[in-house]
Motif scaffolding. Structure first.
Motif, PDB file in Angstrom:
ATOM      1  N   ASP A 192      13.289  -6.331  12.586  1.00  0.00           N
ATOM      2  CA  ASP A 192      13.297  -4.966  12.145  1.00  0.00           C
ATOM      3  C   ASP A 192      13.939  -4.036  13.268  1.00  0.00           C
ATOM      4  O   ASP A 192      13.344  -2.901  13.709  1.00  0.00           O
ATOM      5  CB  ASP A 192      12.066  -4.403  11.396  1.00  0.00           C
ATOM      6  CG  ASP A 192      11.988  -4.247  10.483  1.00  0.00           C
ATOM      7  OD1 ASP A 192      13.388  -3.989   9.813  1.00  0.00           O
ATOM      8  OD2 ASP A 192      11.185  -4.138   9.714  1.00  0.00           O
ATOM      9  N   ALA A 193      15.111  -4.525  14.002  1.00  0.00           N
ATOM     10  CA  ALA A 193      15.280  -3.698  15.299  1.00  0.00           C
ATOM     11  C   ALA A 193      16.288  -2.570  14.992  1.00  0.00           C
ATOM     12  O   ALA A 193      16.861  -2.269  16.056  1.00  0.00           O
ATOM     13  CB  ALA A 193      16.157  -4.826  16.237  1.00  0.00           C
ATOM     14  N   PHE A 194      16.218  -2.155  14.073  1.00  0.00           N
ATOM     15  CA  PHE A 194      16.954  -0.801  13.665  1.00  0.00           C
ATOM     16  C   PHE A 194      16.327   0.067  12.513  1.00  0.00           C
ATOM     17  O   PHE A 194      15.524  -0.757  11.700  1.00  0.00           O
ATOM     18  CB  PHE A 194      18.398  -1.223  13.491  1.00  0.00           C
ATOM     19  CG  PHE A 194      18.765  -2.044  12.348  1.00  0.00           C
ATOM     20  CD1 PHE A 194      18.845  -3.435  12.768  1.00  0.00           C
ATOM     21  CD2 PHE A 194      18.687  -1.901  11.143  1.00  0.00           C
ATOM     22  CE1 PHE A 194      19.060  -4.559  11.794  1.00  0.00           C
ATOM     23  CE2 PHE A 194      18.936  -2.820  10.128  1.00  0.00           C
ATOM     24  CZ  PHE A 194      18.934  -4.093  10.301  1.00  0.00           C
ATOM     25  N   GLN A 195      16.480   1.076  12.504  1.00  0.00           N
ATOM     26  CA  GLN A 195      16.276   1.736  11.413  1.00  0.00           C
ATOM     27  C   GLN A 195      17.458   2.598  10.613  1.00  0.00           C
ATOM     28  O   GLN A 195      17.913   1.949   9.676  1.00  0.00           O
ATOM     29  CB  GLN A 195      15.241   2.959  11.547  1.00  0.00           C
ATOM     30  CG  GLN A 195      13.753   2.277  11.993  1.00  0.00           C
ATOM     31  CD  GLN A 195      12.908   3.478  12.160  1.00  0.00           C
ATOM     32  OE1 GLN A 195      12.607   4.486  11.340  1.00  0.00           O
ATOM     33  NE2 GLN A 195      12.154   3.316  13.240  1.00  0.00           N
ATOM     34  N   CYS A 196      18.121   3.582  11.203  1.00  0.00           N
ATOM     35  CA  CYS A 196      19.067   4.015  10.782  1.00  0.00           C
ATOM     36  C   CYS A 196      20.574   3.363  10.803  1.00  0.00           C
ATOM     37  O   CYS A 196      21.318   3.321  10.109  1.00  0.00           O
ATOM     38  CB  CYS A 196      19.626   5.481  11.047  1.00  0.00           C
ATOM     39  SG  CYS A 196      20.514   5.631  12.636  1.00  0.00           S
ATOM     40  N   GLY A 197      20.250   2.549  11.920  1.00  0.00           N
ATOM     41  CA  GLY A 197      21.620   1.591  12.189  1.00  0.00           C
ATOM     42  C   GLY A 197      22.871   2.069  12.881  1.00  0.00           C
ATOM     43  O   GLY A 197      23.531   1.246  12.992  1.00  0.00           O
TER      44      GLY A 197
END
Lengths: 178, 379
Positions: free
Chosen positions: A109-114
């Protein structure tokens, strides 16, 4: 001023023709001329790392690299990372399996918005390849040029540590040049 | 947008010829020049790309006929090609071992991407990060001579406290400039008495790094003493057989310009007395700021906490601060005391020699050390 002909950039193993304006950066050539929009424009001033690519295997900022200065170099973007393991000089193939670092970013899960992610991944690949993973502090220092406004930093570091550990325990070892 | 032509230099002499033209600018790593172009802070009409010239070697200088052998096996200096990347410079074994402060200074600057791109000579030739220089809508005598200086009564937290020559009773004039130079590398090089070798239309010459960068002194638009068409080909580090260190205070633990930084080089005689000392501050003037009064107190003495406190007390002598940067005066004194103590071995380094962790005050250097060690330090 003499008219300069278009010139060729080698991107993900393919020669691409680019307009010769000396002001055009590799970032703008990729996004505006070649429709390779995986490389992101964050700040456009070398302050965020979102545009990180590899030039001759080394992490570089596409926003501060003039396209005219990059001819003859081997440019690798996020679009060409997947199949870089098999053959660093091969054209991008979207059906190829994810690069281990891409897979680890999903796993952790190494990003949110990307938006920063492609730059993070390009730096992460270099971080592991250069062996800058002896501690989370060393990873942080290496990755400090890649900002994440969603603050996924702990997950990014975990993803890098994971791939680095896999690499250390694998008999083949090593992330090939991307 | 005015026209911009591009030429890839094929040799140093070609670069000299091409960059002698009015409006020409050299470009190597591009990290500085491309940004300045985008900001409109510079407007060259001709770009001379020197990035493919073969100036990317680091090698021991020839020992030469006058080799006295006084430096116990370290009797030659080191030559660094102008196009050696910042990363290659900082990680070369000769630099890490002999010129540790150079490694620490470079590692503490920018990011791995930028250090991998930026050239060693380009690091020295970067322009100030003063926000008013970088914004073409603001008054700036450096960017547009005679337009004024918005920093004196503006956001001057990062600006100079030495060498700016500003006189509050006279106010802002057509040559006022209080910008500071941002290079970490330049500060370390000055502490080693390093030189740059240049080629130009009139031939070759050498310039001490301390004199390559200039104070405003009536011409703030001129940051450097290079003449038109002169191209830096090498950095020359003289022989050095002592201990060196670089320390940097900044707003965050990585990827930030210095608020105040410091380089120190100390050599010792057989009795352990300091035989030669160089101390230079960074981010406090338009060039690295040597502290001869501090150096004089050190020479001939044995290292001690008392000696270093007495020397450091002189580190802010002669400074003139502005509304937001008077903190740089006590910072200067503190960083000099601490760097001398660390360089002489009286205090431990914050991290491994030659690394960014060693050069950092607080920040990452703190977070990566064992917690019990930090607790012990605080008590």
């Amino acid at each position: 001023m003499p008219e300069t002909p278009p010139f060729v950039l080698r991107i993900n193993g393919v020669d691409r023709s680019v307009a010769p304006d000396p002001r055009t950066t590799v970032l703008d050539a990729l996004r505006e001329q070649l429709q390779l929009t995986g490389t992101k424009k964050g700040c456009d001033h070398g302050q965020c790392g979102a545009c990180t690519i590899h030039v001759d295997g080394e992490p570089r900022l596409a926003c501060l690299t003039l396209a005219v200065m990059a001819d003859g170099r081997d440019i690798r973007t996020i679009e060409g990372l997947q199949d870089a393991d098999a053959d660093g000089d091969s054209p991008a193939d979207s059906s190829a399996p994810l690069h281990p670092v891409q897979a680890a970013f999903i796993e952790h899960d190494a990003f949110q918005c990307g938006y920063c992610t492609s730059g993070q991944i390009m730096s992460a690949v270099a971080c592991i390849r250069q062996g800058r993973t002896s501690s989370s502090g060393e990873i942080q220092e290496f990755m400090s040029g890649n900002l994440c406004r969603c603050a996924a930093y702990p997950n990014i570091i975990a993803a890098i540590e994971d791939v680095a550990a896999d690499q250390a325990s694998s008999p083949q070892g090593g992330i090939p040049a991307a | 947008m005015h026209p911009l032509s591009y030429h890839r230099a094929t040799s140093v002499s070609d670069a000299v010829t091409e960059s002698s033209q009015p409006g020409a600018a050299l470009i190597a790593g591009g990290t500085s020049v491309v940004d300045l172009l985008k900001e409109g802070s510079i407007g060259p009409s001709h770009l001379v790309d020197i990035s493919r010239l073969a100036l990317d070697e680091i090698r021991p200088a020839d020992s030469g006929a006058d080799d006295s052998g006084a430096h116990s096996g370290l009797d030659t200096g080191v030559l660094v090609g102008a196009l050696v990347s910042n990363t290659a410079l900082a990680e070369h074994p000769l630099i890490v071992e002999r010129y540790t402060a150079v490694s620490e200074a470079v590692h503490s600057g920018a990011t791995q991407q930028i250090r991998g791109m930026a050239s060693s000579a380009g690091n020295l030739l970067q322009r100030t990060r003063c926000p008013y220089f970088r914004d073409p809508d603001q008054a700036c005598n450096k960017r547009e001579p005679g337009s004024g200086c918005a920093a004196v009564h503006g956001f001057n937290r990062m600006h100079a406290i030495f060498g700016h020559g500003y006189d509050p009773s006279e106010g802002v004039g057509p040559t006022t400039c209080i910008a500071a130079h941002p290079s970490d590398l330049a500060v370390a090089l000055v502490a080693f008495d390093a030189l740059v070798h240049v080629e130009g239309p009139e031939g070759a010459r050498s310039i001490p790094v301390h004199e390559l960068l200039r104070l405003p002194e009536g011409h703030p638009e001129a940051d450097f003493t290079l003449r038109p068409g002169e191209v830096i080909t090498e950095l020359a580090l003289p022989p050095f057989a002592g201990r060196s260190h670089y320390l940097k205070v900044r707003d965050r633990a990585s990827f930030a310009y210095a608020l105040v930084s410091c380089a120190a080089t100390l050599e010792f005689d057989d009795d352990g007395r300091i035989s030669r000392a160089r101390v230079a501050l960074g981010s406090v003037a338009a060039r690295p700021w040597r502290l001869p009064a501090v150096e004089q107190i050190l020479v001939g003495e044995l290292p001690s906490a008392e000696l270093f406190a007495a020397a450091a007390a002189r580190a802010s002598d002669g400074s003139v601060a502005f509304s937001m940067n008077s903190y740089k005066r006590p910072f200067s004194r503190s960083i000099v005391r601490r760097i001398l103590s660390q360089t002489a071995g009286l205090e431990p380094l914050p991290g491994p020699p030659g690394t960014a962790l060693s050069a950092s005050v607080g920040g990452l250097a703190g977070t990566t050390r064992p917690r019990d060690e930090l607790v012990g330090e605080a008590s």
